[in-house]
Write an enzyme that holds these catalytic residues in place. Structure first.
Site, PDB file in Angstrom:
ATOM      1  N   HIS A  45      -2.423  -4.326  -4.566  1.00 23.65           N
ATOM      2  CA  HIS A  45      -2.389  -2.641  -4.782  1.00 23.65           C
ATOM      3  C   HIS A  45      -3.783  -2.416  -5.418  1.00 23.65           C
ATOM      4  O   HIS A  45      -4.440  -1.145  -4.817  1.00 23.65           O
ATOM      5  CB  HIS A  45      -1.223  -2.367  -6.209  1.00 23.65           C
ATOM      6  CG  HIS A  45      -1.448  -1.158  -6.639  1.00 23.65           C
ATOM      7  ND1 HIS A  45      -0.541   0.125  -6.402  1.00 23.65           N
ATOM      8  CD2 HIS A  45      -2.277  -0.738  -7.516  1.00 23.65           C
ATOM      9  CE1 HIS A  45      -1.136   0.909  -7.018  1.00 23.65           C
ATOM     10  NE2 HIS A  45      -2.053   0.585  -7.658  1.00 23.65           N
ATOM     11  N   GLU A  46      -4.496  -3.378  -6.254  1.00 24.97           N
ATOM     12  CA  GLU A  46      -5.751  -3.023  -6.525  1.00 24.97           C
ATOM     13  C   GLU A  46      -6.744  -3.178  -5.584  1.00 24.97           C
ATOM     14  O   GLU A  46      -7.612  -2.399  -5.320  1.00 24.97           O
ATOM     15  CB  GLU A  46      -6.103  -4.040  -7.839  1.00 24.97           C
ATOM     16  CG  GLU A  46      -5.259  -3.908  -8.905  1.00 24.97           C
ATOM     17  CD  GLU A  46      -5.001  -2.265  -9.590  1.00 24.97           C
ATOM     18  OE1 GLU A  46      -5.910  -1.772  -9.420  1.00 24.97           O
ATOM     19  OE2 GLU A  46      -3.879  -2.253 -10.131  1.00 24.97           O
ATOM     20  N   HIS A 104      -7.070   0.131  -3.873  1.00 32.60           N
ATOM     21  CA  HIS A 104      -7.907   1.262  -4.335  1.00 32.60           C
ATOM     22  C   HIS A 104      -9.134   0.809  -4.115  1.00 32.60           C
ATOM     23  O   HIS A 104     -10.048   1.704  -3.749  1.00 32.60           O
ATOM     24  CB  HIS A 104      -7.716   1.118  -5.982  1.00 32.60           C
ATOM     25  CG  HIS A 104      -6.560   1.457  -6.556  1.00 32.60           C
ATOM     26  ND1 HIS A 104      -6.188   3.018  -6.375  1.00 32.60           N
ATOM     27  CD2 HIS A 104      -5.392   1.199  -7.367  1.00 32.60           C
ATOM     28  CE1 HIS A 104      -4.986   3.316  -6.933  1.00 32.60           C
ATOM     29  NE2 HIS A 104      -4.672   2.233  -7.658  1.00 32.60           N
ATOM     30  N   GLU A 157      -2.194   6.607  -5.861  1.00 31.02           N
ATOM     31  CA  GLU A 157      -1.317   5.487  -6.083  1.00 31.02           C
ATOM     32  C   GLU A 157      -0.482   5.138  -5.344  1.00 31.02           C
ATOM     33  O   GLU A 157       0.061   3.828  -5.089  1.00 31.02           O
ATOM     34  CB  GLU A 157      -0.759   5.394  -7.723  1.00 31.02           C
ATOM     35  CG  GLU A 157      -1.613   5.966  -8.825  1.00 31.02           C
ATOM     36  CD  GLU A 157      -2.571   4.430  -9.071  1.00 31.02           C
ATOM     37  OE1 GLU A 157      -2.018   3.444  -8.608  1.00 31.02           O
ATOM     38  OE2 GLU A 157      -3.590   4.780  -9.573  1.00 31.02           O
TER      39      GLU A 157
HETATM   40 ZN   LIG Z   1      -3.217   1.840  -9.160  1.00 29.47          ZN
END
Ligand SMILES: [Zn+2]
Length: 416
Positions: A275-276, A279, A355
């Site tokens: 997930h990071e 980003h 997100e």
């Molecule tokens: Zn996040």
């Protein structure tokens, strides 16, 4: 005006608090909609009865504190103006030449900090009572004081430059201030991970060699160098879990809280890492910077227009003669507080989109649904979070989709 302010606050604030209380504790019901009962997003499928009760209670109190805090800052600035404290701060600061503005900023920040301290302290107490914060009072207080002084230092410089500009360019200061803010924002984002964050916590490379190998292999897959991945010792302070990306340029990095590394199993941790990475590779930090630059342009222009109107109408009553006088600072902060509040729902909505994109990226990269859902469930349990917050809470507080939305998205994800 003083009387009206006092009565307005004494009557209005309790009414507001009561309405918020009723909204959070009586008019909205926690839990998941019928359609999602029994799914992985339903807390009763992954939490014990007592965990559910604690999360529910904690979330309600936490939200109550949040809503109570919303008008407080604005009320403090308004009170300072109405009681003529701004002129008083100025008279005091003027006794010391050359540092009049920083001294004024110090007096103002101290008063604001002292008045808002009880709410901060309540937040800390609440977090400790529900088993999230594990920080001692002195450690918490140390963090509070660090952020006070860091905030003051930055503010003193910014405000000194700003009032210099207001004096020199009464009609264009907002534009010049904005032009200067662009490199300033970039600079702050650049030094955040290396100068500011280490004031609070210790950042190291990953400590668990087996897990490190897996995490770095994943980073490598996305062409992220190993020295961009850090572990931070949050377990000294909290039981909650988290991970984030921050910094820009050569300081851009992924940081994993040690609580996340210690408590999740390997695949769950890898999903959080993915997930990071999402980003990171989707350049969300740079988009964030662009957003801040854009909104500060609008914010400064509106502040410029509004502050003249306020000083013309109420300047006499506030003891603020001219905009270029430092006594107008509480008006400036008041306007910024209101503008920030108004723009918050938009900013949060944008953040929730980012997100969601990172969640999508993560499940594509690590198509292990069970681990992905498990990681979100653990995040919920350890942070005593609510999966399905009331709507107002979502729009005013949530920079992430709700856990219900996130888990359902994962459940509905189809492997190709
Ligand atoms: Zn996040």
């Amino acid at each position: 005006m003083k009387k009206r302010f006092i009565w307005g606050t004494v009557i209005g604030f309790p009414i507001y608090t009561l309405l918020v209380y009723l909204y959070l504790f009586h008019w909205t019901t926690p839990g998941v909609p019928e359609a999602f009962e029994g799914t992985a997003a339903d807390p009763s499928t992954f939490m014990t009865e007592s965990e559910m009760a604690l999360s529910e209670e904690y979330s309600k109190y936490r939200n109550l504190l949040f809503f109570i805090g919303i008008p407080v800052e604005a009320l403090i600035y308004l009170g300072i103006l109405i009681f003529g404290w701004s002129a008083m701060f100025k008279n005091f600061s003027e006794r010391v030449k050359f540092i009049t503005v920083p001294l004024y900023v110090l007096l103002l920040s101290t008063v604001v900090w002292l008045i808002s301290f009880p709410l901060d302290y309540l937040g800390y107490q609440l977090s400790g009572r529900y088993g999230i914060s594990t920080q001692t009072f002195s450690s918490w207080m140390k963090d509070e004081l660090i952020s006070f002084w860091v905030g003051f230092l930055i503010m003193a410089i910014l405000i000194s430059v700003l009032y210099f500009l207001i004096k020199k360019a009464p009609k264009r200061w907002w534009l010049y201030a904005w032009l200067l803010l662009i490199p300033f924002f970039a600079f702050m984002m650049y030094i955040q991970p290396v100068l500011i964050d280490p004031l609070y916590n210790e950042f190291t490379e990953l400590k668990n060699p087996e897990l490190e190998e897996k995490i770095l292999a994943l980073a490598d897959e996305a062409e992220i160098p190993a020295d961009r991945v850090y572990e931070v010792d949050m377990s000294e302070k909290t039981n909650a879990m988290n991970a984030y990306v921050n910094g820009i340029g050569s300081n851009l990095r992924i940081v994993l809280w040690d609580t996340t590394l210690n408590r999740l199993d390997d695949n769950e941790t890898l999903f959080i890492m993915a997930h990071e990475i999402g980003h990171y590779v989707m350049n969300h930090l740079y988009m964030n910077l662009a957003g801040v630059i854009l909104s500060s342009f609008v914010g400064l222009y509106l502040t410029y227009r509004l502050i003249h109107i306020v000083v013309r109408r109420w300047g006499g009553a506030f003891g603020v003669q001219r905009v270029e006088d430092i006594t107008s600072l509480p008006i400036l902060f008041l306007l910024l507080t209101v503008l920030t509040f108004v723009s918050t729902p938009v900013e949060l909505a944008v953040s929730r989109q980012a997100e969601k994109a990172a969640d999508n990226y993560a499940i594509e990269m690590m198509p292990d649904k069970e681990a992905a859902i498990g990681s979100f469930q653990q995040l919920t349990i350890n942070g005593r979070s609510e999966v399905n917050p009331p709507l107002l809470v979502k729009y005013l507080r949530y920079g992430h989709p709700t856990m219900m939305e996130r888990i359902i998205m994962l459940e509905q994800y189809e492997n190709e």
